[in-house]
Design an enzyme around this catalytic site. Structure first.
Site, PDB file in Angstrom:
ATOM      1  N   CYS A 123     -39.417   8.939   9.521  1.00  0.00           N
ATOM      2  CA  CYS A 123     -39.753   8.112  10.815  1.00  0.00           C
ATOM      3  C   CYS A 123     -38.737   7.616  10.651  1.00  0.00           C
ATOM      4  O   CYS A 123     -38.788   6.082  11.856  1.00  0.00           O
ATOM      5  CB  CYS A 123     -40.805   7.223  10.023  1.00  0.00           C
ATOM      6  SG  CYS A 123     -41.034   6.554   8.890  1.00  0.00           S
ATOM      7  N   HIS A 124     -37.602   7.453  10.409  1.00  0.00           N
ATOM      8  CA  HIS A 124     -36.092   6.704  10.130  1.00  0.00           C
ATOM      9  C   HIS A 124     -35.239   7.443   9.650  1.00  0.00           C
ATOM     10  O   HIS A 124     -34.652   7.440   8.925  1.00  0.00           O
ATOM     11  CB  HIS A 124     -36.098   5.625   8.380  1.00  0.00           C
ATOM     12  CG  HIS A 124     -35.468   4.743   8.693  1.00  0.00           C
ATOM     13  ND1 HIS A 124     -33.779   4.588   8.040  1.00  0.00           N
ATOM     14  CD2 HIS A 124     -35.218   3.654   9.113  1.00  0.00           C
ATOM     15  CE1 HIS A 124     -33.467   3.645   8.408  1.00  0.00           C
ATOM     16  NE2 HIS A 124     -34.115   2.220   9.054  1.00  0.00           N
ATOM     17  N   PHE A 125     -34.983   7.746  11.096  1.00  0.00           N
ATOM     18  CA  PHE A 125     -35.268   7.709  12.563  1.00  0.00           C
ATOM     19  C   PHE A 125     -34.808   8.661  13.385  1.00  0.00           C
ATOM     20  O   PHE A 125     -34.798  10.097  12.189  1.00  0.00           O
ATOM     21  CB  PHE A 125     -34.080   7.484  13.768  1.00  0.00           C
ATOM     22  CG  PHE A 125     -33.827   5.427  13.042  1.00  0.00           C
ATOM     23  CD1 PHE A 125     -33.697   4.306  13.530  1.00  0.00           C
ATOM     24  CD2 PHE A 125     -31.865   5.410  11.758  1.00  0.00           C
ATOM     25  CE1 PHE A 125     -33.715   2.289  13.094  1.00  0.00           C
ATOM     26  CE2 PHE A 125     -32.217   4.669  11.466  1.00  0.00           C
ATOM     27  CZ  PHE A 125     -32.582   3.036  12.283  1.00  0.00           C
TER      28      PHE A 125
END
Length: 173
Positions: free
Chosen positions: A70-72
Site C-alpha cells: 500500500c505504500h506505494f
C-alpha cells in the site's frame, strides 16, 4: 518475575505484546502488523555509545510485508515513520526490561535524518538504539539515539528519541 535475558526471539516479542513479559499494566510492544522487528539480538544496561545501555533488533525483509502493498502502488517502500516507530518500541522495551513500571508512550525526538529507503529487494534491517539517559520519578523517561541500517548501510539516524512509561490514567493526551 522480570525476564532479563540478553536477546529475545519473535515468540518472546509477541508475549511482550500480550503483556506477559513485564507484567500487567507495564511496557508492551505492539502486536503485528505494527511490531516492526522479528527479534532482539542484543540488550544490555552497560553497552552502547554512551555506556548506559543498548538494544539491537532485526527485521527480515520480505516482499510481502504488509506496508509494501500500500505504500506505494508500483513503487513499494517501507514508510519512514515505521522505522522511527521501531526505535521508539525498542526504547520502551528497554525501560520495561530494566524494571520500569507503566505503559509506554513515544514522546518525541530531537532530530531525524533519512539517507535511504527500505525496499522489498532488501534482505535485512538492523535497528540500534543507544541509551543516553533514564530518569525515574513520577514517570520513567528514556532518551536514546538510534539508527537503522538496510543490508549493512545506515540509512536513518535519530537523535534524542524520547519514551515515557506512565501509570494507568496518567499518559499524555
Amino acid at each position: 518475575m522480570l525476564d532479563r535475558r540478553g536477546s529475545y526471539e519473535y515468540e518472546d516479542l509477541l508475549a511482550c505484546g500480550r503483556g506477559e513479559l513485564f507484567g500487567p499494566g507495564n511496557a508492551q510492544l505492539p502486536l503485528p502488523p505494527m511490531l516492526m522487528f522479528d527479534r532482539i539480538v542484543e540488550i544490555s544496561e552497560t553497552g552502547g555509545e554512551f555506556g548506559k545501555g543498548v538494544v539491537r533488533a532485526e527485521l527480515d525483509v520480505k516482499p510481502d510485508l504488509w506496508f509494501f502493498g500500500c505504500h506505494f502502488k508500483n513503487d513499494p517502500v517501507m514508510p519512514g515513520c515505521l522505522g522511527l516507530d521501531a526505535m521508539w518500541q525498542m526504547v520502551g522495551f528497554f525501560l520495561g526490561w530494566t524494571g520500569g513500571a507503566g505503559r509506554g508512550r513515544a514522546l518525541g525526538l530531537g532530530d531525524l535524518k533519512f539517507s535511504g529507503q527500505v525496499l522489498p529487494t532488501a534482505s535485512k534491517v538492523v535497528y540500534n538504539v543507544d541509551i543516553k539517559r533514564v530518569m525515574r520519578s513520577k514517570l520513567v523517561l528514556g532518551i536514546a539515539d538510534g539508527w537503522l541500517s538496510m543490508d549493512g548501510d545506515i540509512i536513518y539516524r535519530a537523535k534524542d528519541l524520547k519514551v515515557g512509561l506512565f501509570k494507568q490514567g496518567a499518559a499524555p493526551s
